[in-house]
Write an enzyme that holds these catalytic residues in place. Structure first.
Site, PDB file in Angstrom:
ATOM      1  CD  GLU A  91      30.499  42.439  38.176  1.00 50.39           C
ATOM      2  OE1 GLU A  91      31.504  41.725  37.961  1.00 50.39           O
ATOM      3  OE2 GLU A  91      30.506  43.395  38.955  1.00 50.39           O
ATOM      4  NE  ARG A 111      35.211  37.872  43.456  1.00 48.56           N
ATOM      5  CZ  ARG A 111      35.432  38.572  42.338  1.00 48.56           C
ATOM      6  NH1 ARG A 111      34.760  39.697  42.128  1.00 48.56           N
ATOM      7  NH2 ARG A 111      36.303  38.155  41.445  1.00 48.56           N
TER       8      ARG A 111
END
Length: 470
Positions: free
Chosen positions: A130, A360
């Site tokens: 992402e 992340r």
């Protein structure tokens, strides 16, 4: 796609030029172009020569000759070239031995996938990044002997609420309130739609696009997960499309993690799952619906995270994003749903096919071939050595009292720290000859000499605020 099919595609699309591309050691696309008449079936076997000594981190001047070998499966028509141009990504080879080059990032990614298969653990690694980015209307920066500054601007930035724009129509985005607003507050919807459609036109499976949390044009476009090497290829194409569509609109796009003080930075949350014989391996009856294999994979990623970050967060600016208070994962812990953990298990669906780990920490300045490979190798090490990630942290880690938080491992606070971690801990990267000692040594040397040392030598503008009157 076979070479003859690429040639047929050139005839069908009336291609006039062929652009040959590859990622350099740091991940930036490089290219040169030949007339389409010079592309033959033999080119896919014989390759084309170039000067490897002019590429960052590659060959010495006395051994500069190298070969580019086009990969036919990567062929796509360039959406920005004025004349019909076919783009192909290339492999890098030694012209004498014809061996694949050890510092070619794409070769490292291919070796990582082959090593996974050789272990018998799985035959496919799916990756879903992402990547966030900013789209600015203007940027100026310089650093020399007598001055150092940067200036960015965006029509939707909070700091322009009082600017004379004749007329100023308001609808500026407040800091940290840029997530999902509709137009007119979101002034980049049409630009992102054009980026999305261009990606689809180039064969990228796009899932969604939206404005991100920060003011001043922070954006995200999500791609559907793909096999590791293909996704790294797509990540290079993704950046190319984002930058060129922005430029077409008179704007500029950056993947720099922290271009702006006081608001969220741009990350590249990276989802990983392993499959074998068409079946997902990360779904099970354990915590958050994970299999024992998935927990061990996560254990490996968390154990090696400081070393991984030297590759997945490879700039001095990367660590200005990894600070508390801006939704960045500074604590090396895991949890379901919890976005304050560095490893998250998304819970959107109960389907085994969607079960995955989200790491992340990474940011989009990384070389995707190297970053995805490092994450995979850490996961493999965790599986092989049954590294358990410990207990989950199902709470807001940022609100934990200091005495509890002190027991949670932290991400490196600087690129210097991350490189030191990589120097201490890189045996897991050498398995299967995926990364080599030469690759690790070159990476450490380049980053320390070309990035850390120059930054250390230069006065910072804020130092004048702190110390000018000392």
């Amino acid at each position: 796609m076979k070479p003859r099919e690429v040639l047929a595609m050139c005839r069908e699309k009336e291609v006039k030029a062929v652009d040959l591309r590859f990622a350099d050691f740091l991940g930036a696309w490089q290219h040169f172009t030949i007339p389409v008449t010079k592309l033959e079936e033999d080119t896919f076997e014989d390759g084309l020569g170039f000067d490897g000594s002019s590429i960052r981190g590659w060959q010495a001047i006395n051994e500069s000759d190298m070969l580019l070998v086009p990969v036919p499966d990567t062929a796509v028509v360039d959406p920005f070239a004025q004349i019909p141009t076919l783009v192909m990504i290339c492999m890098i080879q030694d012209p004498i031995t014809r061996e694949d080059y050890s510092r070619d990032p794409r070769n490292i990614a291919r070796k990582a996938v082959n090593y996974l298969k050789s272990t018998g653990i799985a035959d496919t690694c799916f990756i879903g990044p992402e990547a966030e980015f900013f789209v600015f209307d203007d940027v100026r920066f310089d650093q020399n002997a007598h001055e150092g500054y940067f200036h960015i601007d965006s029509a939707e930035a909070e700091w322009n609420r009082g600017r004379v724009e004749a007329p100023n129509l308001g609808y500026k985005l407040r800091h940290k309130e840029g997530y999902f607003p509709c137009p007119p507050a979101d002034q980049l919807m049409d630009v992102r739609n054009e980026m999305m459609q261009t990606m689809i036109q180039c064969g990228i499976d796009v899932e969604a696009q939206h404005h991100e949390v920060a003011t001043a044009g922070q954006c995200e476009i999500d791609m559907r997960f793909q096999e590791l090497v293909r996704m790294a290829d797509q990540m290079c194409l993704y950046k190319y499309i984002v930058r060129n569509v922005a430029r077409r609109h008179g704007k500029t796009a950056t993947f720099m993690p922290k271009p702006m003080y006081g608001d969220n930075g741009s990350g590249m949350h990276t989802h990983i799952s392993l499959w074998k014989d068409g079946h997902p391996l990360f779904a099970g009856s354990g915590y958050a619906g994970l299999s024992e294999m998935a927990l061990h994979a996560m254990g490996g990623i968390l154990r090696h995270a400081p070393a991984i970050l030297a590759i997945s967060n490879p700039t001095t600016n990367s660590y200005k994003r990894l600070v508390p208070g801006y939704e960045a994962p500074v604590n090396l812990a895991y949890s379901q749903r919890n976005r304050s953990a560095s490893c998250r298990i998304p819970m959107y669906s109960a389907s085994p096919k969607t079960k995955r780990i989200e790491f992340r920490c990474p940011d989009p300045t990384c070389n995707p071939y190297l970053a995805f490979s490092a994450i995979l190798l850490a996961a493999i090490d965790g599986i092989q050595n049954k590294i358990h990630p410990g207990a989950p942290l199902d709470r807001d880690i940022y609100d934990m009292p200091p005495e509890e938080l002190a027991n949670v491992p932290k991400a490196p606070g600087s690129l210097d720290e991350a490189l030191d971690a990589l120097e201490r801990d890189h045996d897991f990267l050498l398995r299967g000859d995926v990364f080599t000692d030469d690759v690790i040594a070159t990476w450490l040397k380049y980053k320390r000499e070309k990035e850390i040392a120059p930054m250390r030598l230069r006065p910072h503008p804020y130092e004048f605020c702190l110390y000018y009157d000392a």
